[in-house]
Design a protein around this motif. Sequence first.
Motif, short mmCIF file in Angstrom:
data_model
loop_
_atom_site.label_atom_id
_atom_site.label_comp_id
_atom_site.label_asym_id
_atom_site.label_seq_id
_atom_site.Cartn_x
_atom_site.Cartn_y
_atom_site.Cartn_z
N THR A 207 -15.46 -40.44 12.24
CA THR A 207 -15.64 -41.89 12.06
C THR A 207 -16.35 -42.21 10.76
O THR A 207 -15.93 -43.10 10.01
CB THR A 207 -16.43 -42.48 13.24
OG1 THR A 207 -15.74 -42.18 14.46
CG2 THR A 207 -16.57 -43.98 13.09
N TYR A 208 -17.43 -41.49 10.45
CA TYR A 208 -18.28 -41.85 9.32
C TYR A 208 -18.19 -40.86 8.15
O TYR A 208 -18.43 -41.25 7.01
CB TYR A 208 -19.73 -42.01 9.78
CG TYR A 208 -19.89 -43.11 10.79
CD1 TYR A 208 -19.82 -44.44 10.42
CD2 TYR A 208 -20.10 -42.82 12.13
CE1 TYR A 208 -19.97 -45.46 11.35
CE2 TYR A 208 -20.24 -43.83 13.08
CZ TYR A 208 -20.18 -45.14 12.68
OH TYR A 208 -20.31 -46.14 13.61
N ASP B 22 -16.39 -36.75 16.94
CA ASP B 22 -16.07 -38.16 16.77
C ASP B 22 -16.89 -38.79 15.65
O ASP B 22 -16.38 -39.59 14.86
CB ASP B 22 -16.33 -38.89 18.09
CG ASP B 22 -15.92 -40.35 18.00
OD1 ASP B 22 -14.71 -40.63 18.09
OD2 ASP B 22 -16.81 -41.21 17.83
N LYS C 26 -20.43 -46.13 21.84
CA LYS C 26 -19.65 -44.90 21.99
C LYS C 26 -20.49 -43.80 22.64
O LYS C 26 -19.98 -43.02 23.45
CB LYS C 26 -19.15 -44.43 20.61
CG LYS C 26 -17.86 -45.09 20.19
CD LYS C 26 -17.21 -44.31 19.07
CE LYS C 26 -15.82 -44.83 18.79
NZ LYS C 26 -15.11 -44.04 17.78
N GLN D 10 -22.83 -50.03 15.93
CA GLN D 10 -21.43 -49.67 16.16
C GLN D 10 -21.29 -48.44 17.05
O GLN D 10 -20.34 -48.35 17.83
CB GLN D 10 -20.72 -49.41 14.82
CG GLN D 10 -20.62 -50.61 13.91
CD GLN D 10 -21.86 -50.77 13.04
OE1 GLN D 10 -22.77 -49.93 13.08
NE2 GLN D 10 -21.90 -51.86 12.28
N TYR D 11 -22.24 -47.50 16.94
CA TYR D 11 -22.01 -46.21 17.59
C TYR D 11 -22.75 -46.05 18.92
O TYR D 11 -22.39 -45.18 19.71
CB TYR D 11 -22.41 -45.07 16.66
CG TYR D 11 -21.64 -43.79 16.95
CD1 TYR D 11 -20.29 -43.70 16.66
CD2 TYR D 11 -22.26 -42.71 17.55
CE1 TYR D 11 -19.57 -42.56 16.93
CE2 TYR D 11 -21.55 -41.55 17.83
CZ TYR D 11 -20.21 -41.48 17.52
OH TYR D 11 -19.49 -40.36 17.82
#
Length: 259
Positions: free
Chosen positions: A96-97, A92, A116, A112-113
């Motif tokens: 994502t990045y 993931d 998650k 942000q992470y």
Amino acid sequence: MADSAHGGRLIYALVARERTVLAEYTAFTGNFAAVAAQCLEKCPNQDAKLTYRCDGHTFNFLIEDGLTYLVVAEAAVGRQIPFVLLERIKDDFKATYGFRARTAIALAFDRQYAPKLKQFMNEAMSASADPDKMRSVQNQVSAVKSVMIENIERVLDRGEKIELLVDKTENLRFQADTFQKSGRQLRRAMCRQNLKMKLVILGILLMIGLVLFFVICYGGGRNCTSSGKSSPPPSPSPSPSPVSPPPSPEEDRLRFALL
């Protein structure tokens, strides 16, 4: 944080680039971050899967492509659940990045992470209590991993095709330069050949002209190159009248007799 079927808990998770922590999460208090930082100092630079044990906890590391993924769990959890979680975090995070993680500063993605990481840890603990759900999560992780491997292979294949195209382009450019040089050399050779032919034809024409000139001007005793008018031919001188011989005595007597 829910307990697993084995009676343990997932404590802490982070994502780091070498020694720089990019995102982390924990629901507990303790020195887990400090111990994790010390473990990061000991991690190798090449890809690896490692587990360190300390005070009844396991520090599980997944190192791949310059990024380090860490999950701290109680020893009772074992190694299977942490590494399934690490695979999911890795897939993931990379999706994502991507390449931004290679230049990001410390804790650049934490806000942000971190949620998650919390979500993945809770789901992993819930799945560990249900074997079917655990297998489902493992299958999902395997499916995502297969898709990523296939995408990487496509990118590499595309890169090879691009390199092949670049090589072909360079070969075509080299052939074009060679053809252009050969064309210039051939053009110069043709020009020299044409000039030689023109000179030969001009020399032949000059020789023919000279031959005709000598034939016309000097043939038959003529000389068309002498200057002035031609003098008239000399008049014939009068030839002396023939002198008659003296009369003989018989002619004299005959002349007297006639008289």
